[in-house]
Design a protein around this motif. Structure first.
Motif, PDB file in Angstrom:
ATOM      1  N   ASN A 154      -3.924  -2.136   6.258  1.00 40.98           N
ATOM      2  CA  ASN A 154      -2.651  -1.663   5.710  1.00 40.98           C
ATOM      3  C   ASN A 154      -2.762  -0.304   5.050  1.00 40.98           C
ATOM      4  OD1 ASN A 154      -0.804  -3.768   6.373  1.00 40.98           O
ATOM      5  ND2 ASN A 154      -1.731  -5.058   4.787  1.00 40.98           N
ATOM      6  N   ALA A 173      -7.698  -8.247  -3.374  1.00 43.94           N
ATOM      7  CA  ALA A 173      -8.679  -7.813  -2.374  1.00 43.94           C
ATOM      8  C   ALA A 173      -9.735  -7.001  -3.107  1.00 43.94           C
ATOM      9  CB  ALA A 173      -7.987  -7.021  -1.278  1.00 43.94           C
ATOM     10  N   ALA A 179      -2.025 -11.541  -4.393  1.00 40.28           N
ATOM     11  CA  ALA A 179      -3.346 -11.585  -3.758  1.00 40.28           C
ATOM     12  C   ALA A 179      -4.270 -10.539  -4.375  1.00 40.28           C
ATOM     13  CB  ALA A 179      -3.207 -11.327  -2.254  1.00 40.28           C
ATOM     14  N   LYS A 218       0.802  -1.224   0.000  1.00 45.32           N
ATOM     15  CA  LYS A 218       0.000   0.000   0.000  1.00 45.32           C
ATOM     16  C   LYS A 218       0.841   1.284   0.000  1.00 45.32           C
ATOM     17  CE  LYS A 218      -4.183  -1.819   0.075  1.00 45.32           C
ATOM     18  NZ  LYS A 218      -3.949  -3.259   0.335  1.00 45.32           N
ATOM     19  N   THR A 237       2.935  -9.188  -0.133  1.00 44.55           N
ATOM     20  CA  THR A 237       2.395  -7.825  -0.100  1.00 44.55           C
ATOM     21  C   THR A 237       2.278  -7.218   1.296  1.00 44.55           C
ATOM     22  OG1 THR A 237       0.274  -8.959  -0.348  1.00 44.55           O
ATOM     23  CG2 THR A 237       1.161  -7.884  -2.300  1.00 44.55           C
ATOM     24  N   GLY A 238       2.502  -8.018   2.362  1.00 41.77           N
ATOM     25  CA  GLY A 238       2.349  -7.443   3.704  1.00 41.77           C
ATOM     26  C   GLY A 238       3.252  -8.112   4.722  1.00 41.77           C
ATOM     27  N   SER A 266      -6.635  -8.478   5.699  1.00 38.19           N
ATOM     28  CA  SER A 266      -6.270  -7.385   4.784  1.00 38.19           C
ATOM     29  C   SER A 266      -6.765  -7.621   3.361  1.00 38.19           C
ATOM     30  CB  SER A 266      -4.765  -7.138   4.800  1.00 38.19           C
ATOM     31  OG  SER A 266      -4.090  -8.293   4.410  1.00 38.19           O
TER      32      SER A 266
HETATM   33  C1  LIG Z   1      -4.502  -4.342  -0.132  1.00 40.42           C
HETATM   34  C2  LIG Z   1      -3.682  -5.564  -0.079  1.00 40.42           C
HETATM   35  C3  LIG Z   1      -3.587  -6.472  -1.164  1.00 40.42           C
HETATM   36  C4  LIG Z   1      -4.261  -6.375  -2.513  1.00 40.42           C
HETATM   37  O1  LIG Z   1      -5.326  -5.553  -2.612  1.00 40.42           O
HETATM   38  P1  LIG Z   1      -5.963  -5.032  -3.988  1.00 40.42           P
HETATM   39  O2  LIG Z   1      -7.085  -4.202  -3.506  1.00 40.42           O
HETATM   40  O3  LIG Z   1      -6.435  -6.210  -4.759  1.00 40.42           O
HETATM   41  O4  LIG Z   1      -4.930  -4.263  -4.692  1.00 40.42           O
HETATM   42  C5  LIG Z   1      -2.762  -7.570  -1.018  1.00 40.42           C
HETATM   43  N1  LIG Z   1      -2.069  -7.775   0.113  1.00 40.42           N
HETATM   44  C6  LIG Z   1      -2.119  -6.942   1.153  1.00 40.42           C
HETATM   45  C7  LIG Z   1      -1.333  -7.261   2.365  1.00 40.42           C
HETATM   46  C8  LIG Z   1      -2.932  -5.810   1.098  1.00 40.42           C
HETATM   47  O5  LIG Z   1      -2.957  -4.979   2.162  1.00 40.42           O
END
Ligand SMILES: *Cc1c(COP(=O)(O)O)cnc(C)c1O
Ligand SMILES: [Zn+2]
Length: 422
Positions: free
Chosen positions: A136, A237, A235, A110, A375-376, A298
């Motif tokens: 996040n 979200a 991933a 993010k 991603t986190g 997340s």
């Molecule tokens: C926000 C997020 C994503 C992916 O989110 P999108 O809305 O699909 O871009 C993936 N991993 C983490 C840890 C996130 O915080």
């Protein structure tokens, strides 16, 4: 100098000026940034990029700002780790981890999208920035707002992990916890945005915000020597990052930074919140919203704003997607930690577990380059793994006490080995 021509509706193609707008007035389609790629092609070279500081603005010609960047001067350029030990466990030849768990300053992907959104909010003259977040994003908006001296309100669903809540509060925003899930938060934020005129990074600044996600892909290509990987797992979200990776790879070819190559893109979701994977498997573009029930908070978005575009991008790239149970997610977290020394949160556990599943299924071949996006960061979600790691052995501070402990531990190992043989 600017390389941005304006905004355009993704659905009907209507043009809009460079303003804090995000939906088309005619068809309600999302708006996208339009660049002058011919001009960019003439202006940008690999050498020019290489000479710039190692942050996400090194690709500034392909980002939607008009002046100098005003936020995120230390964000991006995270490590691309060659993952030999994890690769061996998964049985693949060329595996990399793109490690956004150490993104600056709030340890998730993010920080990329927020760098661009806050820079743009300052350009537009907003004094208050805000977001609807699963955790996040709130952390990142609060940190970047503090650095820029902007007022900040962040909106989150109740029941988030302590690390995510305190990881915003420390920067001094106003945090509003909504009784409900992310989709309730998001709905409310659209109304608040309209009424209060704030810069909601993922609502009215969404077209600018989303462009920041491309830098994850630009960096991978640069770190591979200006080549695309053959496969990438990430991933989904709300559905921002995945289609932007596809867009970024296309842009690199269009402006001549990468010669050719194709990358298949795979979406990872938790089984307890997999509206995109369900649609993908059914062969439809229509996302049926779900009620999230997973430890991967997340990525627990039951009604993903850009889910449709995720499916389009997956199909166009020749990729696929999978979902995994909470138990598999925990195993994914531990596997990454124990093979590569990287501690990720459940979203990253999902990315590892889905990659593993797709490789086992034969969807991802074992002899081609594969990137798993992490991603986190796991230090924000300690309570998720507390029960599944070994607790410390408590002893008195004498050598005898340690000798006894060591003996009992090694005896246990020997006993286990003997039992295994028998
Ligand atoms: C926000 C997020 C994503 C992916 O989110 P999108 O809305 O699909 O871009 C993936 N991993 C983490 C840890 C996130 O915080
Ligand atoms: Zn339109």
């Amino acid at each position: 100098m600017t390389f941005v021509k304006g905004l355009k509706c993704r659905e009907c193609g209507q043009d809009y000026p460079k303003e804090p707008l995000h939906v088309c007035e005619t068809c309600f389609g999302p708006l996208e940034i339009v660049y002058d790629y011919d001009l960019i092609k003439k202006s940008v070279t690999r050498e020019k990029i290489a000479s710039r500081p190692k942050n996400l603005w090194r690709y500034r010609e392909l980002l939607p700002i008009d002046g100098e960047p005003k936020a995120g001067l230390y964000s991006g350029f995270t490590p691309l780790v060659r993952a030999h030990r994890l690769g061996e466990v998964l049985g693949v030849k060329e595996l990399y981890i793109k490690d956004d768990s150490v993104n600056h300053p709030t340890f998730s992907y993010k920080d990329r999208v927020v760098s661009v959104a806050i820079s743009k909010a300052i350009e537009f003259g907003f004094d208050t920035v805000s977001c609807a977040s699963t955790g996040n994003l709130a952390n990142s908006v609060a940190a970047h707002a503090a650095k820029a001296g902007l007022n900040c309100y962040v909106f989150i669903p109740d029941g988030l992990e302590q690390g995510k809540i305190i990881g915003s509060a420390i920067y001094g925003p106003r945090t509003v916890s909504i009784k409900g899930n992310y989709d309730d938060v998001n709905r409310l934020c659209s109304e608040i945005g309209d009424k209060y005129g704030w810069a909601f990074v993922n609502v009215n600044l969404r077209p600018y915000y989303a462009e920041g996600a491309k830098t994850h892909a630009f960096e991978i290509a640069e770190q591979l020597g200006w080549k695309l990987p053959r496969h990438i797992v990430v991933a989904s979200a709300g559905g921002t990052i995945l289609p932007k990776l596809a867009k970024a790879f296309k842009e690199l070819k269009r402006v001549g930074l990468v010669e050719d190559g194709e990358c298949k893109i795979y979406s990872a979701q938790a089984a307890g919140c997999a509206p995109i994977i369900q649609a993908l498997k059914k062969g439809t573009d229509l996302i049926n919203p779900v009620k999230p029930n997973t430890i991967a908070s997340s990525i627990a978005i039951g009604n993903p704003a850009d889910g449709y575009y995720v499916i389009q991008a997956i199909r166009e790239s020749g990729g696929w997607g999978e979902c995994v149970t909470d138990e598999e997610i925990l195993d994914g977290i531990k596997l990454l930690a124990r093979t590569e020394g990287i501690f990720t949160e459940p979203a990253g556990g999902t990315e590892v577990a889905v990659a593993r599943k797709l490789i086992q299924q034969g969807r991802i071949p074992r002899d081609e380059s594969i990137v798993i996006s992490i991603t986190g960061n796991g230090y924000k979600t300690l309570e998720i793994v507390t029960e599944s790691v070994e607790q410390p052995f408590v002893i008195n501070a004498t050598l005898k006490n340690f000798d006894d402990l060591y003996m009992s531990l090694t005896d246990a190992v020997h006993a286990k080995a003997a039992a295994g043989k028998g």
